[in-house]
Design a protein around this motif. Sequence first.
Motif, PDB file in Angstrom:
ATOM      1  N   HIS A  68      47.810  23.212  64.696  1.00 16.83           N
ATOM      2  CA  HIS A  68      47.816  24.667  64.533  1.00 16.83           C
ATOM      3  C   HIS A  68      46.409  25.231  64.730  1.00 16.83           C
ATOM      4  CE1 HIS A  68      49.601  28.434  63.179  1.00 16.83           C
ATOM      5  NE2 HIS A  68      48.388  28.691  62.705  1.00 16.83           N
ATOM      6  N   GLY A  69      45.411  24.553  64.175  1.00 16.19           N
ATOM      7  CA  GLY A  69      44.034  25.061  64.267  1.00 16.19           C
ATOM      8  C   GLY A  69      43.436  24.892  65.654  1.00 16.19           C
ATOM      9  N   ALA A  70      43.932  23.899  66.403  1.00 18.43           N
ATOM     10  CA  ALA A  70      43.435  23.591  67.756  1.00 18.43           C
ATOM     11  C   ALA A  70      41.915  23.658  67.845  1.00 18.43           C
ATOM     12  CB  ALA A  70      44.078  24.527  68.780  1.00 18.43           C
ATOM     13  N   SER A  71      41.252  23.076  66.869  1.00 18.16           N
ATOM     14  CA  SER A  71      39.784  23.017  66.894  1.00 18.16           C
ATOM     15  C   SER A  71      39.337  21.895  65.969  1.00 18.16           C
ATOM     16  CB  SER A  71      39.206  24.348  66.429  1.00 18.16           C
ATOM     17  OG  SER A  71      39.826  24.733  65.232  1.00 18.16           O
ATOM     18  N   ASN A  72      38.025  21.770  65.789  1.00 17.74           N
ATOM     19  CA  ASN A  72      37.535  20.695  64.927  1.00 17.74           C
ATOM     20  C   ASN A  72      38.092  20.874  63.501  1.00 17.74           C
ATOM     21  OD1 ASN A  72      35.382  22.025  63.059  1.00 17.74           O
ATOM     22  ND2 ASN A  72      35.028  22.895  65.091  1.00 17.74           N
ATOM     23  N   THR A  73      37.968  19.818  62.694  1.00 12.09           N
ATOM     24  CA  THR A  73      38.631  19.810  61.388  1.00 12.09           C
ATOM     25  C   THR A  73      38.183  20.965  60.488  1.00 12.09           C
ATOM     26  OG1 THR A  73      38.913  17.443  61.589  1.00 12.09           O
ATOM     27  CG2 THR A  73      39.064  18.319  59.379  1.00 12.09           C
ATOM     28  N   PHE A  74      36.902  21.281  60.486  1.00 15.27           N
ATOM     29  CA  PHE A  74      36.400  22.374  59.648  1.00 15.27           C
ATOM     30  C   PHE A  74      37.060  23.695  60.054  1.00 15.27           C
ATOM     31  CE2 PHE A  74      33.128  25.810  59.597  1.00 15.27           C
ATOM     32  CZ  PHE A  74      33.101  26.029  58.225  1.00 15.27           C
ATOM     33  N   ARG A  75      37.031  23.971  61.346  1.00 18.42           N
ATOM     34  CA  ARG A  75      37.591  25.240  61.835  1.00 18.42           C
ATOM     35  C   ARG A  75      39.120  25.269  61.693  1.00 18.42           C
ATOM     36  NH1 ARG A  75      35.498  29.526  63.613  1.00 18.42           N
ATOM     37  NH2 ARG A  75      33.496  28.502  63.411  1.00 18.42           N
ATOM     38  N   PHE A  91      35.571  20.716  55.948  1.00 18.19           N
ATOM     39  CA  PHE A  91      34.179  20.266  56.110  1.00 18.19           C
ATOM     40  C   PHE A  91      33.978  18.900  55.448  1.00 18.19           C
ATOM     41  CE2 PHE A  91      29.732  19.980  54.906  1.00 18.19           C
ATOM     42  CZ  PHE A  91      29.147  20.145  56.149  1.00 18.19           C
ATOM     43  N   LEU A  92      34.637  18.720  54.309  1.00 17.60           N
ATOM     44  CA  LEU A  92      34.544  17.428  53.610  1.00 17.60           C
ATOM     45  C   LEU A  92      35.083  16.305  54.509  1.00 17.60           C
ATOM     46  CD1 LEU A  92      33.945  15.940  50.897  1.00 17.60           C
ATOM     47  CD2 LEU A  92      36.323  16.343  50.289  1.00 17.60           C
ATOM     48  N   GLY A  93      36.167  16.619  55.230  1.00 20.09           N
ATOM     49  CA  GLY A  93      36.737  15.635  56.161  1.00 20.09           C
ATOM     50  C   GLY A  93      35.732  15.273  57.247  1.00 20.09           C
ATOM     51  N   VAL A  94      35.058  16.300  57.776  1.00 20.49           N
ATOM     52  CA  VAL A  94      34.067  16.040  58.835  1.00 20.49           C
ATOM     53  C   VAL A  94      32.926  15.200  58.266  1.00 20.49           C
ATOM     54  CG1 VAL A  94      32.404  17.096  60.419  1.00 20.49           C
ATOM     55  CG2 VAL A  94      34.594  18.220  60.007  1.00 20.49           C
ATOM     56  N   GLY A 231      39.224  13.148  58.729  1.00 19.85           N
ATOM     57  CA  GLY A 231      39.076  14.051  59.871  1.00 19.85           C
ATOM     58  C   GLY A 231      39.652  13.518  61.185  1.00 19.85           C
ATOM     59  N   CYS A 232      39.839  12.186  61.281  1.00 16.09           N
ATOM     60  CA  CYS A 232      40.270  11.594  62.571  1.00 16.09           C
ATOM     61  C   CYS A 232      41.639  12.119  63.002  1.00 16.09           C
ATOM     62  CB  CYS A 232      40.384  10.082  62.495  1.00 16.09           C
ATOM     63  SG  CYS A 232      38.938   9.275  61.907  1.00 16.09           S
ATOM     64  N   ILE A 233      42.589  12.071  62.064  1.00 20.26           N
ATOM     65  CA  ILE A 233      43.964  12.431  62.392  1.00 20.26           C
ATOM     66  C   ILE A 233      44.033  13.911  62.760  1.00 20.26           C
ATOM     67  CG2 ILE A 233      46.284  12.614  61.377  1.00 20.26           C
ATOM     68  CD1 ILE A 233      45.487   9.740  61.745  1.00 20.26           C
ATOM     69  N   CYS A 234      43.331  14.720  61.982  1.00 23.25           N
ATOM     70  CA  CYS A 234      43.352  16.170  62.205  1.00 23.25           C
ATOM     71  C   CYS A 234      42.696  16.509  63.555  1.00 23.25           C
ATOM     72  CB  CYS A 234      42.593  16.813  61.046  1.00 23.25           C
ATOM     73  SG  CYS A 234      42.663  18.566  61.032  1.00 23.25           S
ATOM     74  N   THR A 235      41.588  15.840  63.850  1.00 23.13           N
ATOM     75  CA  THR A 235      40.889  16.117  65.109  1.00 23.13           C
ATOM     76  C   THR A 235      41.759  15.709  66.303  1.00 23.13           C
ATOM     77  OG1 THR A 235      38.796  15.704  64.007  1.00 23.13           O
ATOM     78  CG2 THR A 235      38.739  15.716  66.401  1.00 23.13           C
ATOM     79  N   TYR A 236      42.344  14.519  66.247  1.00 26.92           N
ATOM     80  CA  TYR A 236      43.183  14.084  67.371  1.00 26.92           C
ATOM     81  C   TYR A 236      44.397  15.010  67.526  1.00 26.92           C
ATOM     82  CZ  TYR A 236      40.837   9.725  68.741  1.00 26.92           C
ATOM     83  OH  TYR A 236      39.939   8.804  69.248  1.00 26.92           O
ATOM     84  N   GLU A 337      31.630  22.544  68.895  1.00 21.69           N
ATOM     85  CA  GLU A 337      32.346  23.820  68.726  1.00 21.69           C
ATOM     86  C   GLU A 337      31.617  24.769  67.782  1.00 21.69           C
ATOM     87  OE1 GLU A 337      36.816  22.184  69.766  1.00 21.69           O
ATOM     88  OE2 GLU A 337      36.363  22.702  67.698  1.00 21.69           O
ATOM     89  N   GLU A 338      31.017  24.225  66.743  1.00 19.27           N
ATOM     90  CA  GLU A 338      30.351  25.114  65.772  1.00 19.27           C
ATOM     91  C   GLU A 338      28.979  25.578  66.261  1.00 19.27           C
ATOM     92  OE1 GLU A 338      32.018  26.400  63.243  1.00 19.27           O
ATOM     93  OE2 GLU A 338      33.645  25.211  64.107  1.00 19.27           O
ATOM     94  N   LEU A 339      28.291  24.722  66.994  1.00 21.04           N
ATOM     95  CA  LEU A 339      26.959  25.122  67.468  1.00 21.04           C
ATOM     96  C   LEU A 339      27.015  25.745  68.861  1.00 21.04           C
ATOM     97  CD1 LEU A 339      24.783  22.041  66.325  1.00 21.04           C
ATOM     98  CD2 LEU A 339      25.213  24.173  65.100  1.00 21.04           C
ATOM     99  N   HIS A 340      28.219  25.824  69.449  1.00 23.92           N
ATOM    100  CA  HIS A 340      28.425  26.370  70.800  1.00 23.92           C
ATOM    101  C   HIS A 340      27.499  25.682  71.811  1.00 23.92           C
ATOM    102  CE1 HIS A 340      30.929  29.356  68.952  1.00 23.92           C
ATOM    103  NE2 HIS A 340      29.951  29.623  68.109  1.00 23.92           N
TER     104      HIS A 340
END
Length: 452
Positions: A68-75, A91-94, A231-236, A337-340
């Motif tokens: 749903h978020g289609a971005s890194n785990t924090f976002r 963020f904790l996951g990252v 964070g691995c599962i969420c990121t993939y 993604e966060e630092l563009h």
Amino acid sequence: MSEKRNIFGSKVGMILATAGGAVGLGNVWRFPYMAGENGGAAFMVIYLGCVLLLGVPCMLSEFIIGRHGASNTFRAYSEVGNGSAWKYVGFLGVLTGFLITGYYAVVSGWCLQYVYASLSGELQGDATYVTRYFQEFSQNPIRPVFWTIVILLTTHFVIVHGVRKGIERFSKAMMPALSVLLIIIVIASCLLPNGWKGMEFFLLPDFSKVDSGVFLGALGQSFYSLSIAMGCICTYASYFSRQTNLLKSAVQVSLIDTLIAIMAGLIIFPSAFSVGANPDSGPSLVFITLPNVFNQAFSSAPFIGWLVALMFYALLSLAALTSLVSLHEVSTAFFYEELHISRKRGAVIVTVATCIIGAFCSLSLGAVKELEVAGLPLFDLFDFVTGQIFLPLGGFLTCVFVGWYVPKKLLHEEFTNWNTLSGRCFGAYLFLVRYVCPVAILAIFLHQLEVI
Ligand code: PFF
């Protein structure tokens, strides 16, 4: 500028990449020992129950947030939680994934050294020699750091090629290779004289050994092995397509991970029992007991022993590498993604930072005794903080977030791919993630800290 977001190109590639992230050292050095010590097949039944009733719902929750978020785990947590403070759980996951990358790379580097050592015949010798070999190697100031950097650079190489051309292509080649190696070594071990005794010990159910500690041990192992809350599962999942059946994928990945763990047991117990060795867990199993077992078990056919050891360490290195790729990707996606910045720059930041963390962790194991915090070498500290504190905390908060905060409509839409799939199991999923998973994770946490 950040590049266009990619998704996995095929279903097989997606499953193999996610399973590759989950299958790692945990499958080989922790599962067999726990199963053997805790009632063999009885433990496996409990473990399978934990995987299906708790591991799958937690993995599914991370799939939902990630896709749903289609971005890194924090976002992704921020998107799903509408910018609320729940993003800090992301963020904790990252952070967990990032810290684990550093110390996991050290052990992965040891596997590479053992590939080299088996190739060159350096591992040949008696039990005292093999023990001394590992102690001297792991406390050497240069060699383990060198291998840590080598494995992180290899990971970097895969990551910079992107999701499809890097992670997916790599996993599609490595996971079948890993399976072939596994099958060959299982056959070689099971054919050893007295190998059946090991199989019996590993597989025969012994329900008398089952107590509450065994349940909690199985639970903890299932979360560790499935790479939940790092964070691995969420990121993939952020690279999954809208057609991906999330429930089916979570079940498939969990079953592959479990099958590989069982096959690892079919290597370790028959070979150890064939020479009367007692298998233990952790680094001492893989880097001390097993080289010795391979030397003795195949003493009448040294070439086969050499080949089996070589294949075993190659297998371990591949398993570690695919996990390392998934861990590295968590922070790479976060940084770029966060630092563009470009994906490549994000990957460079992660590789350099984790090489430094890895080097310090490695040196803390003997070469530089001062690298201690609160009496723990940095390596053990990272292991403790991530494994015993951050993982349960992140898993618990994720269940509370998904079960109690995220709108049910959003969960249902992701679960059923916008009403194109059956939602029959949705009620059961919601019940597990709301009530059963948080309580179970809390129990593991307290058990690990020896409170219960
Ligand atoms: N699930 C992988 C394994 O079983 O090795 C990866 C992993 C788990 C890495 C736990 C690190 C960790 F703390």
